[in-house]
Design an enzyme around this catalytic site. Structure first.
Site, PDB file in Angstrom:
ATOM      1  N   LYS A 184      23.980  71.543  62.055  1.00 62.06           N
ATOM      2  CA  LYS A 184      24.013  70.020  62.235  1.00 62.06           C
ATOM      3  C   LYS A 184      24.908  69.521  61.259  1.00 62.06           C
ATOM      4  O   LYS A 184      24.854  69.881  60.090  1.00 62.06           O
ATOM      5  CB  LYS A 184      22.708  69.584  62.448  1.00 62.06           C
ATOM      6  CG  LYS A 184      21.909  69.779  61.620  1.00 62.06           C
ATOM      7  CD  LYS A 184      21.876  69.507  60.178  1.00 62.06           C
ATOM      8  CE  LYS A 184      22.499  68.034  59.518  1.00 62.06           C
ATOM      9  NZ  LYS A 184      22.691  67.946  58.026  1.00 62.06           N
ATOM     10  N   TYR A 272      18.152  63.723  61.475  1.00 62.63           N
ATOM     11  CA  TYR A 272      16.743  63.870  61.406  1.00 62.63           C
ATOM     12  C   TYR A 272      15.782  62.802  62.115  1.00 62.63           C
ATOM     13  O   TYR A 272      14.939  63.104  62.987  1.00 62.63           O
ATOM     14  CB  TYR A 272      16.169  64.448  60.193  1.00 62.63           C
ATOM     15  CG  TYR A 272      16.650  65.814  59.712  1.00 62.63           C
ATOM     16  CD1 TYR A 272      16.483  66.894  60.099  1.00 62.63           C
ATOM     17  CD2 TYR A 272      17.976  65.619  58.785  1.00 62.63           C
ATOM     18  CE1 TYR A 272      17.024  68.094  59.690  1.00 62.63           C
ATOM     19  CE2 TYR A 272      18.355  66.730  58.050  1.00 62.63           C
ATOM     20  CZ  TYR A 272      17.985  68.315  58.818  1.00 62.63           C
ATOM     21  OH  TYR A 272      18.455  69.370  58.322  1.00 62.63           O
TER      22      TYR A 272
END
Ligand code: NAD
Length: 430
Positions: A184, A272
């Protein structure tokens, strides 16, 4: 007061995403619909400033109640694979995260084995190879990487490079006939994400984005509690991810360079906070509002943003208040507030040592979560190996990464324009 983003931030908005009225163009909508995702099949466009006006009621046109999503895959059983069968993985990029977290995790994996390394530094590659039992014939550099096509031992390529290189190495790995597991953020632009997804389809190979928190037991348990109604109807999610960006750390040096990082804290750790809001609600946002703040004259933030505060509104009426920061002491916190109680994950997304608590009218109670023998890293890698072996879709495919980049860019657009951006979500896709 809204702090205007730096000019470099403004340039990042891919304006061709939107038509002159700020709506997502039709061809993109059709493409998105065909990929079957949440923002997918929706339009991104500008509507009235519901957040700014503090509109607490349901937005016109939004479904009045939480859509029923399919259960989270982590609650489903993996189909068992042939005992002892392991897929061969090649790790591309031997930086901080690869060396400290990923390579050691192969020791805990059940169906993934390290068989090849790709690095620009031959000496380092040889040292790492000797430590992990990789044959020196299976070492590549960035120029010879494409020869991996001739290596039948390699089934999966794991891309752990600076963000702006994810798309290139993913496409090259697909051309070499390999499956791809990508760190990511998936990429730095929507176009790159689309190219990666198309390249996987054309090659008939699978793509998964490494969203480790969706394999982390405390987060999985928090999701279960929300789904099982332990805190009642979910109304609010808050999440903050921050740390100090350190210019002396080589791993942070490319993070200050826009052409390598794509953006600042939002792409790196804001993901996140965004993921938490999406996996806890199980919904896709219908509206986003963002603010960006950079500390004046701080050389770290000449090219990338420092702090981002962003809000999302979901079809059920749930809202999320989220942040990311590169100039505050370490924080990795997620909270979910429902009608009957709240869930606190603090820390929420550490590599280990996360904590979960449940707060109800009976008081606050720490929740003991059974931590599996496997780390979250081994768990996500094995999940992908199993997805490949069983020919299943992985839990976090390319479309999941694309959605995050779309939302992050809507947040950026909102910050640049000083007004909320609407996403006409069709409901949950999970
Ligand atoms: P890092 O700088 O330590 O590693 C990057 C690697 O890429 C290094 O080996 C470097 O030599 C190599 N590289 C190749 N071409 C490069 C170039 N042009 N410029 C700079 N480096 C180049 O960084 P990292 O912290 O290991 O992050 C790598 C990736 O992993 C990022 O995408 C990051 O978002 C991701 N990451 C994920 C997590 C997680 O928890 N999932 C944690 C940390 C990092």
């Amino acid at each position: 007061m809204r702090v205007p983003p730096e000019p470099s931030s403004l340039m990042e908005i891919p304006m061709n995403l939107f038509d002159k009225d700020g709506r997502l163009d039709l061809s993109r909508r059709l493409f998105l619909r065909s990929t079957g995702g949440g923002l997918l099949g929706s339009g991104l466009g500008l509507i009235g400033p519901a957040f700014a006006q503090g509109g607490g009621g349901s937005m016109p046109g939004l479904p009045p109640s939480r859509p029923t999503g399919r259960p989270f895959p982590e609650m489903e059983q993996e189909t068992p694979v042939e005992p002892g069968r392991r897929l061969g993985w090649a790790v591309v990029g031997l930086g901080k995260f690869a060396l400290n977290q990923i390579l050691p995790s192969f020791g805990e994996s059940r169906c993934s084995k390290l068989v090849a390394l790709v690095s620009g530094n031959r000496q380092k590659a040889e040292q790492v190879a000797s430590r992990y039992g990789v044959d020196t014939r299976d070492l590549y550099d960035y120029q010879t990487f494409d020869r991996i096509a001739d290596n039948p031992e390699v089934d999966v390529v794991y891309v752990i490079l600076p963000n702006a290189l994810h798309a290139e190495y993913t496409v090259r790995a697909f051309k070499a006939g390999k499956h791809v597991f990508c760190e990511k953020p998936m990429a730095v632009t929507v176009e790159e994400c689309e190219t990666m997804i198309s390249a996987g389809r054309e090659a008939g190979r699978k793509l998964m984005v490494a969203y480790r928190a969706q394999f982390e037991p405390h987060n999985v348990e928090a999701i279960r509690k929300v789904r099982d109604g332990e805190i009642g109807a979910l109304r609010l999610v808050t999440s903050d991810h921050g740390r100090i960006l350190d210019p002396k750390d080589p791993a942070d040096q490319w993070r200050m360079v826009k052409s390598l990082a794509g953006g600042g804290s939002r792409y790196d750790i804001g993901i996140y906070s965004l993921q938490a809001a999406r996996y806890l609600t199980g919904e896709e946002p219908v509206e986003a509002f963002g603010q960006i703040a950079n500390t004046k004259d701080d050389p770290r933030f000449r090219e990338v943003e420092d702090r981002v505060a962003f809000q999302l509104r979901f079809p059920s009426g749930a809202v999320a208040n989220l942040s990311s920061s590169y100039s505050t002491a370490s924080v990795k916190r997620i909270q979910a507030f429902g009608e009957k109680g709240s869930i606190i994950l603090d820390p929420a997304t550490e590599y280990e040592g996360n904590k979960l608590a449940l707060q109800t009218e009976k008081g606050r109670q720490e929740v003991k979560v059974k931590v599996k023998e496997q780390s979250q890293f081994a768990a996500e890698m094995d999940h992908f190996s199993q997805s490949v072996m069983n020919n299943h879709d992985p839990k976090t495919p390319g479309e999941e990464g694309l959605r995050d980049i779309l939302i992050m860019q809507a947040i950026y657009q909102s910050a640049c324009e000083g007004r909320p951006v609407s996403m006409e979500a069709t409901g949950s896709t999970r």
